[in-house]
Design a protein around this motif. Structure first.
Motif, PDB file in Angstrom:
ATOM      1  N   ASN A  23     -42.972 -58.618  62.506  1.00  0.00           N
ATOM      2  CA  ASN A  23     -41.969 -59.536  61.950  1.00  0.00           C
ATOM      3  C   ASN A  23     -42.514 -60.377  60.804  1.00  0.00           C
ATOM      4  OD1 ASN A  23     -41.640 -59.661  65.303  1.00  0.00           O
ATOM      5  ND2 ASN A  23     -39.866 -58.911  64.161  1.00  0.00           N
ATOM      6  N   GLY A  27     -41.033 -55.580  67.669  1.00  0.00           N
ATOM      7  CA  GLY A  27     -40.060 -56.664  67.639  1.00  0.00           C
ATOM      8  C   GLY A  27     -38.724 -56.247  67.079  1.00  0.00           C
ATOM      9  N   PRO A  37     -42.582 -57.511  70.425  1.00  0.00           N
ATOM     10  CA  PRO A  37     -43.623 -57.617  69.395  1.00  0.00           C
ATOM     11  C   PRO A  37     -44.981 -57.079  69.826  1.00  0.00           C
ATOM     12  CG  PRO A  37     -42.314 -59.620  69.426  1.00  0.00           C
ATOM     13  CD  PRO A  37     -41.870 -58.804  70.604  1.00  0.00           C
ATOM     14  N   LEU A  46     -37.826 -61.855  70.510  1.00  0.00           N
ATOM     15  CA  LEU A  46     -38.355 -62.519  69.315  1.00  0.00           C
ATOM     16  C   LEU A  46     -38.291 -64.031  69.477  1.00  0.00           C
ATOM     17  CD1 LEU A  46     -37.097 -60.548  66.194  1.00  0.00           C
ATOM     18  CD2 LEU A  46     -39.391 -60.691  67.144  1.00  0.00           C
ATOM     19  N   THR A  99     -44.947 -64.044  66.145  1.00  0.00           N
ATOM     20  CA  THR A  99     -44.101 -63.640  67.267  1.00  0.00           C
ATOM     21  C   THR A  99     -44.918 -63.014  68.396  1.00  0.00           C
ATOM     22  OG1 THR A  99     -43.688 -61.477  66.254  1.00  0.00           O
ATOM     23  CG2 THR A  99     -42.114 -63.237  65.767  1.00  0.00           C
ATOM     24  N   ASN A 145     -33.012 -65.152  65.235  1.00  0.00           N
ATOM     25  CA  ASN A 145     -34.064 -66.154  65.452  1.00  0.00           C
ATOM     26  C   ASN A 145     -33.565 -67.584  65.597  1.00  0.00           C
ATOM     27  OD1 ASN A 145     -35.821 -64.019  65.324  1.00  0.00           O
ATOM     28  ND2 ASN A 145     -36.626 -64.508  63.289  1.00  0.00           N
TER      29      ASN A 145
END
Length: 821
Positions: A672, A683, A689, A739, A759, A813
């Motif tokens: 990410n 992710g 991730p 995430l 992350t 996010n």
């Protein structure tokens, strides 16, 4: 004013002039003798005591809903084990239910929810308006697990059944009025009008208005209000000795938002007294001609109008009863919602985007939707062989038409405020239809007075169509370019044609065995199949992204016991379940390289969940009622390690993506991030991730609910009724890719770029308001009511009394919080 609001936050005073809640067929003499009431349900499409049904079911009559302070469908979810309920991101009118891990947060009409919502046996296919306000409800039944045999498609997780009160035999009614936090006003009223000995009408309605619990510190507006009104006219006609008709017309208007808001003001992080929004997109805003049609003129908000018609004609023919059940639902929804708070979206390079207050929002979707459905069912119930065989069967027809005109606008980050540099990602209209025929039958074979075998099966034949057109002028000038989002351009990135039609025919059987050792002890075992319809990934912003996904199917195996003891003062129900889902439909959202949001839904994996559910109700002494429920679940995604690296549409399989992610991590790449530093396979989708399979969303290991009420007689015809309940959820993930941004900088291995966050779980604090991790939390609700036997009452209540904050959802996010106190 601030002091008044604080007081009303704790005590939302409601002055009421209402009779005792009518319970119609929901109770029997047991309640009058001081024990627990017996709730009659129709979970098997005929009336039975909830304790005699070999199904995991949580049922609440009107009195119980009142005692627990439940005023809408979403609030019921607090009291059902292994059920998580939330408003869709942005939409305060739409509920997403996750029951035993099965759910869906998508409200666009090419997706179907796997938890069916029914009102008086009428299926509501759209989530857009399913956060029903309870102003005329007799009971609510939550059926846990697949219900494909008797309720059909789109019940792989279960069903929420709402039953409205029938008109009474006498002229009577009630009025409630209330005032509470955020300047909320509420009025509810109902009146029963017998027009003849055999015909009666009930007219009911409600109105509520508030200022919204979040304040926009950019433009001074308030956000996330919950305004609306509704009216219902109910009918009941005893037409003859063997003919009975009930029906309703409901008209509702709801104006309710759930836009992303923060516990501290992003423009002034030291101010954490309230909830805050900083988008520059206003309620009276528009898109300045950038979008086509009426949606160009929508301001920030979400409004839904619904017309609902139901009719149930019941005819008796000796041992047979035939019901003709007809339903029509028309929903119109207009919204314009900023999913990025008027600024950029959080990422590892910019974990807390600065407040920009962009005039058109950071990432805004404007939507005009029209959805109509018609259902017709012929249901037959009866008994054969002098009680040897009890059965229910019938045929069912469903037709749905949907038109969704919507556009996505993205303001490039770091562009100068207030206008920024807005770009239109897509502007298109979707027309999609669904038509289904089904036949079903289920029979109870009474092998002895104690032993009963239940077997049933349903066949569903379903057809769906999908048509899309690009609204941009260049795509409507007599030619359609390859870049236009149009049905004739439906081709995947690998060149495969995307089908505009889908059809499926499926059998969904059920078998159950229950043994009633005594009047107060029932044990059962069952196996049930269900399925959820396929659809299209309609939120794609190019023709290559509009990929189809197939149906998901489920088998559920249950072993349970329903018990009552101590002279009907204790009721304990326990269910253990094992759920296997094939081709789970998993929605995912991620941030593209240009900072905009991309959406994709695929049948990424299979799914397994196993657990236990316990419900306890007790009335140890007259006037005191206590309850507790507990849910435990242990779930996981399951993938085929030997699956091809790419599917027929060129989408990488999860095993191949996992392998690529682990290789990228081994090479030192970072999930990410950006460019040459990015571990792009990590992710995303259902790969976390760290390269592991992500934790399934909204499946806390534990859900617990406890509470009670006491009716204390005070003399003089008065009683004081305090009530308290609390519900707890253990930690969980609310985003498919796990995430969450952590507050420790990392350095890109190839570019040397320093990313302020990561992350991978490095660093202890989580970046505020960014991510999919939801910590364990308690929510406490309470009330105290002074009641008179002459019919009036005065109630003070609070919801989320201690103002507990909890992450309910996440999108690109940003974290979405539960409503405040």
């Amino acid at each position: 004013m601030k002091k008044i609001l604080l007081v009303s936050s704790a005590l939302a005073c409601i002055a009421s002039a209402s009779p005792a809640m009518a319970q119609s067929a929901s109770t029997d003499e047991a309640e009058q003798d001081g024990g627990l009431n017996v709730i009659v349900v129709t979970a098997q499409r005929r009336q039975e005591s909830v304790q005699d049904v070999p199904i995991a079911i949580s049922a609440f009559n009107a009195a119980e809903l009142e005692t627990r302070g439940v005023s809408n469908a979403l609030e019921v979810t607090q009291f059902v084990p292994n059920l998580v309920g939330l408003n869709n991101t942005g939409l305060g009118t739409a509920n997403s239910y996750y029951l035993r891990g099965i759910g869906n947060t998508e409200s666009i009409a090419t997706f179907d929810p796997p938890i069916g919502t029914y009102v008086d046996d009428i299926y509501m296919s759209r989530q857009n308006a399913n956060n029903l306000s309870f102003f005329d409800v007799d009971r609510v039944e939550v059926l846990r697990g697949p219900q494909g045999t008797l309720f059909g498609r789109n019940t792989t997780g279960g069903a929420v059944n709402v039953f409205l009160k029938e008109p009474g035999d006498e002229f009577a009614g009630y009025v409630e009025a209330g005032y509470g936090s955020y300047e909320r006003y509420m009025v509810r009223a109902s009146v029963d009008v017998p027009l003849a000995d055999t015909f009666a009408v009930k007219v009911s309605g409600y109105f509520q208005d508030d200022q919204g619990y979040a304040i926009n510190t950019t433009n001074g507006e308030r956000a996330n209000q919950n305004d609306g009104w509704g009216v219902r006219v109910g009918f009941r006609g005893e037409l003859s000795d063997n003919a009975r008709w009930t029906g309703s017309y409901i008209r509702t208007h709801a104006d309710a938002g759930n836009i992303v808001n923060f516990d501290c003001d992003p423009a002034n992080p030291t101010n954490c007294d309230g909830r805050f929004v900083t988008t520059g997109f206003s309620k009276n805003g528009n898109f300045g001609g950038r979008l086509t049609g009426p949606k160009n003129d929508f301001g920030l908000g979400n409004e839904v109008d619904m017309n609902f018609v139901s009719s149930n004609l019941e005819l008796g023919f000796g041992d047979l009863t035939v019901n003709l059940i007809t339903g029509f639902v028309d929903i119109k929804q207009n919204f314009a919602l900023d999913f990025a708070d008027g600024r950029g979206l959080p990422n590892t390079g910019n974990p807390i985007p600065p407040v920009a207050g962009y005039t058109f929002g950071g990432f805004t979707i404007s939507n005009q939707g029209e959805h109509t459905q018609f259902t017709q069912e012929i249901k037959v119930t009866g008994s054969l062989g002098d009680g040897l065989l009890d059965f229910v069967g019938g045929v069912y027809y469903f037709h749905e038409d949907n038109t969704t005109d919507f556009g996505d606008l993205f303001t490039l980050p770091f562009a100068p405020a207030p206008t920024g540099f807005p770009i239109i990602l897509a502007d298109r209209t979707i027309n999609n239809t669904a038509e289904a025929w089904a036949g079903y039958v289920q029979a109870d074979v009474n092998l002895s007075e104690q032993l009963k075998l239940t077997a049933g099966i349903r066949y569903t034949d379903e057809k769906k169509s999908f048509d899309i057109r690009d609204n941009r002028a260049s795509c409507n000038d007599g030619s359609i370019e390859a870049s236009c989002i149009n049905t004739i351009n439906l081709t995947a990135a690998n060149g495969a044609a995307i089908p505009p039609n889908q059809s499926v025919g499926l059998w969904t059987p059920r078998i159950a065995l229950n043994y009633k050792a005594s009047e107060d002890f029932l044990i059962f075992a069952s196996a049930t199949r269900g399925f959820k319809s396929g659809g299209w990934n309609a939120r794609g912003t190019s023709a290559t992204e509009l990929l189809p996904f197939g149906p998901e199917t489920a088998w559920s195996y249950e072993l349970g016991a329903k018990t009552e003891f101590l002279d009907n003062r204790v009721r304990l129900n326990v269910t253990a379940f094992w759920l296997d889902v094939s081709n789970l439909q998993t929605p995912s959202a991620f941030i593209r390289g240009n900072g905009s949001i991309a959406f994709i839904t695929r049948n990424f994996a299979d799914y397994r969940n196993k657990g236990i559910e316990v419900e306890l109700n007790t009335a140890p002494v007259d006037g005191l009622n206590l309850f507790a429920s507990l849910g435990y679940q242990d779930d996981e995604y399951r993938i085929d390690a030997n699956a091809p690296a790419f599917d027929a549409f060129g989408v990488q399989s999860v095993p191949a993506q996992q392998a690529a992610c682990l290789g990228q991590l081994a090479a030192g790449l970072l999930p990410n991030t950006a460019g040459a530093d990015n571990a792009s396979s990590c992710g995303a989708g259902i790969v976390a991730p760290d390269g592991s399979l992500a934790e399934p969303v909204r499946t806390p290991d534990w859900t617990i609910s406890i509470g009670g009420s006491y009716d204390a007689e005070m003399g003089g015809g008065l009683s004081l009724v305090p009530s308290l309940n609390a519900n707890w959820r253990s930690k969980s993930e609310v985003g498919t890719s796990e995430l969450t941004l952590f507050d420790q900088a990392v350095t890109g291995p190839n570019t040397g770029t320093v990313y302020p966050s990561n992350t991978q779980g490095l660093g202890s604090p989580i970046v505020p308001s960014s991510g999919s991790f939801s910590a364990a939390r308690w929510i406490v609700n309470g009330s105290i009511a002074l009641k008179s036997d002459t019919g009036w009452s005065l109630t003070a209540e609070c919801k989320n009394c201690f103002d507990q904050e909890s992450v309910e959802s996440a999108l690109a996010n940003y974290s979405y919080l539960n409503p405040p106190r």
